[in-house]
Design an enzyme around this catalytic site. Structure first.
Site, PDB file in Angstrom:
ATOM      1  CD  GLU A 123      -3.329   0.649   2.051  1.00 29.38           C
ATOM      2  OE1 GLU A 123      -2.847   0.535   2.977  1.00 29.38           O
ATOM      3  OE2 GLU A 123      -4.505   1.268   1.614  1.00 29.38           O
ATOM      4  CG  HIS A 159       5.812 -29.568   0.355  1.00 34.06           C
ATOM      5  ND1 HIS A 159       6.121 -30.833   0.258  1.00 34.06           N
ATOM      6  CD2 HIS A 159       6.374 -29.079   1.364  1.00 34.06           C
ATOM      7  CE1 HIS A 159       7.014 -31.236   1.087  1.00 34.06           C
ATOM      8  NE2 HIS A 159       7.088 -30.068   1.877  1.00 34.06           N
ATOM      9  CE  LYS A 182     -11.618   2.911   0.785  1.00 33.69           C
ATOM     10  NZ  LYS A 182     -11.045   3.851   1.547  1.00 33.69           N
TER      11      LYS A 182
HETATM   12  O1  PA5 Z   1      -2.984   1.979   5.939  1.00 25.35           O
HETATM   13  C1  PA5 Z   1      -3.944   2.609   5.658  1.00 25.35           C
HETATM   14  O2  PA5 Z   1      -4.108   3.685   5.539  1.00 25.35           O
HETATM   15  C2  PA5 Z   1      -5.458   1.831   5.151  1.00 25.35           C
HETATM   16  O3  PA5 Z   1      -5.053   0.411   5.205  1.00 25.35           O
HETATM   17  C3  PA5 Z   1      -6.368   1.976   6.216  1.00 25.35           C
HETATM   18  O4  PA5 Z   1      -5.833   1.667   7.649  1.00 25.35           O
HETATM   19  C4  PA5 Z   1      -7.615   1.212   5.882  1.00 25.35           C
HETATM   20  O5  PA5 Z   1      -8.056   1.662   4.715  1.00 25.35           O
HETATM   21  C5  PA5 Z   1      -8.521   1.606   7.036  1.00 25.35           C
HETATM   22  O6  PA5 Z   1      -9.195   2.890   7.168  1.00 25.35           O
HETATM   23  P1  PA5 Z   1      -9.630   3.578   8.317  1.00 25.35           P
HETATM   24  O7  PA5 Z   1      -9.071   3.229   9.459  1.00 25.35           O
HETATM   25  O8  PA5 Z   1      -9.932   4.909   7.897  1.00 25.35           O
HETATM   26  O9  PA5 Z   1     -10.944   2.674   8.486  1.00 25.35           O
END
Ligand code: PA5
Length: 429
Positions: free
Chosen positions: A281, A302, A417
């Protein structure tokens, strides 16, 4: 320092040359420390373990103990960075079939009705409590799950009772969850503005559920502080996190497209998940980055093992190995020896696991020409795990900046989203 990074299984011609990179690493370190690089507003995690007050730690422990004394199951409700950190630590320390009195289950990490129904069925006749985690407070998966959990808690304990059974971790001021939590009077903990989800395991996002699982969060925080100290040098020769970051970047520049992170302990599978979250990410941007994927050996030897050994030469491996297991098992002697195992009877499984590790390093690196970076820990404890997670976060920041990327945003995640909201008919989409 409890972490050692090794390049013995990276061929000399594939290793980075420290002299060439020294100055660049120094410059990037300055950008990180001064918080002047892209996304610099989200570097609050750098010194958060020092900034976290003793009072806040005590408040976390107090409420976690209240949960442990009064409930049987904790539902951790969150997704992405608001979920993987605590789960990674809880499973790494307590194992996959924990006998701790507090069972931990997870919701909000999926939209699957089967999984959701299973969790509902599992908790409905038990004394359950909830920790809902969302920085934005608007994440669909988390919000839907929490609505269901809130309704269940209110039906079971009444409005006042539900108040005791729910904890929210969210932004100090902003977002729907903050508003809801203040209106309902839930005890809440703050996820600081300057820390993004995937760097938040060191905040109440990680600390509260981890404490609920009976793990010593003061030790975990000590480990994070060890990380702050041990990986602070601007000098590439003295900073193991930067050595790792630079080696993976150099392998990327030499044509590797994939980093396979691996472990020999199934209880670290969720740490693998957290690593994918952290690096993919943070770095999966602008069409120029490594894909971090994962394996658990020897299980995956495996399956994936075949590809690693002889498939397309697109990857390198980073294997985290724990020298001393927390538990061990001796292989019994059998007088009939029909399974031909007496040659290792009396040996510990840790000995066999280690030989598998050593044999695999030689096979993959020397025969298969797949570079292997090794990360070794003496022992897995809350403290060494805290240091390890900090090590990876520091490496991730360096690595993304080396590649010219902002590690702290995730514009790509918004695309699905928007489409989903449009299809669902959400107002404004
Ligand atoms: O690392 C990040 O920013 C994302 O993975 C968020 O943690 C995830 O999308 C969840 O977001 P939120 O804490 O706003 O619900």
């Amino acid at each position: 320092m409890s972490i050692k990074v090794g390049f013995d299984y990276v061929k000399p011609e594939d290793r980075y040359t420290p002299t060439i990179w020294k100055e660049r690493i120094r410059e990037i370190n300055k950008i990180i420390v001064d918080k002047t690089g892209a996304g610099g507003d989200f570097l609050g995690w750098l010194d958060y373990p020092e900034r976290l007050s003793k009072d806040e730690v005590e408040r976390i422990i107090k409420k976690a103990n209240f949960f442990r004394e009064n409930y049987e199951v904790l539902v951790v409700c969150g997704i992405g960075g608001s979920y993987l950190g605590p789960r990674a630590v809880i499973e790494a320390i307590n194992g996959l079939y924990s006998r701790d009195k507090m069972k931990i289950v997870y919701l909000g990490n999926t939209l699957d009705p089967n999984y959701t129904s299973e969790v509902i069925d599992f908790i409905k006749d038990k004394k359950f409590c909830v920790c809902v985690i969302s920085k934005s407070g608007t994440t669909t998966e988390t919000s839907i799950s929490f609505r269901i959990l809130r309704e269940m808690a209110e039906a079971k304990y009444g409005k006042d009772g539900a108040k005791d059974a729910i904890v929210a971790v969210t932004d100090k001021e902003k977002g729907a969850l903050r508003q809801l939590s203040d209106t309902e009077g839930y005890e809440s903990f703050e996820l600081p503005d300057d820390i993004g989800g995937r760097f938040s395991v060191m905040s109440p996002v990680g600390l509260f559920p981890i404490a609920c699982a009976g793990i010593d969060i003061k030790e975990f925080i000590k480990g994070l502080k060890d990380g702050m100290k041990n990986y602070s040098s601007e000098n590439i020769d003295e900073n193991e996190a930067y050595k790792y970051a630079l080696q993976r970047h150099s392998l990327y520049l030499r044509g590797c497209k994939v980093e396979m992170v691996g472990t020999y302990e199934p209880r670290l599978e969720c740490v693998n998940g957290w690593l994918k979250q952290l690096f993919d990410e943070s770095e999966g941007k602008e069409g120029k980055s490594l894909l971090v994927t994962s394996c658990v050996f020897t299980t995956d030897l495996h399956s994936l093992g075949q590809f690693i050994q002889e498939g397309s030469k697109i990857l390198f491996e980073t294997i985290t190995y724990i020298d001393e297991p927390n538990n061990d098992v001796v292989i019994p002697y059998d007088k009939d020896n029909l399974d031909n195992l007496n040659y290792i009877s009396g040996k510990k499984l840790s000995y066999v696991n280690r030989k598998a590790y050593e044999g695999t390093l030689q096979a993959h690196a020397n025969v298969g020409n797949v570079p292997n970076i090794t990360i070794t820990l003496d022992k897995l404890t809350p403290r060494t795990l805290g240091e390890l997670l900090y090590f990876y976060m520091k490496a991730c920041a360096m690595s993304a900046y080396l590649n010219g990327l902002n590690p702290f945003n995730q514009p790509g995640v918004e695309v699905y989203k928007k489409n989903m909201f449009h299809l669902l008919g959400k107002p404004g989409y």
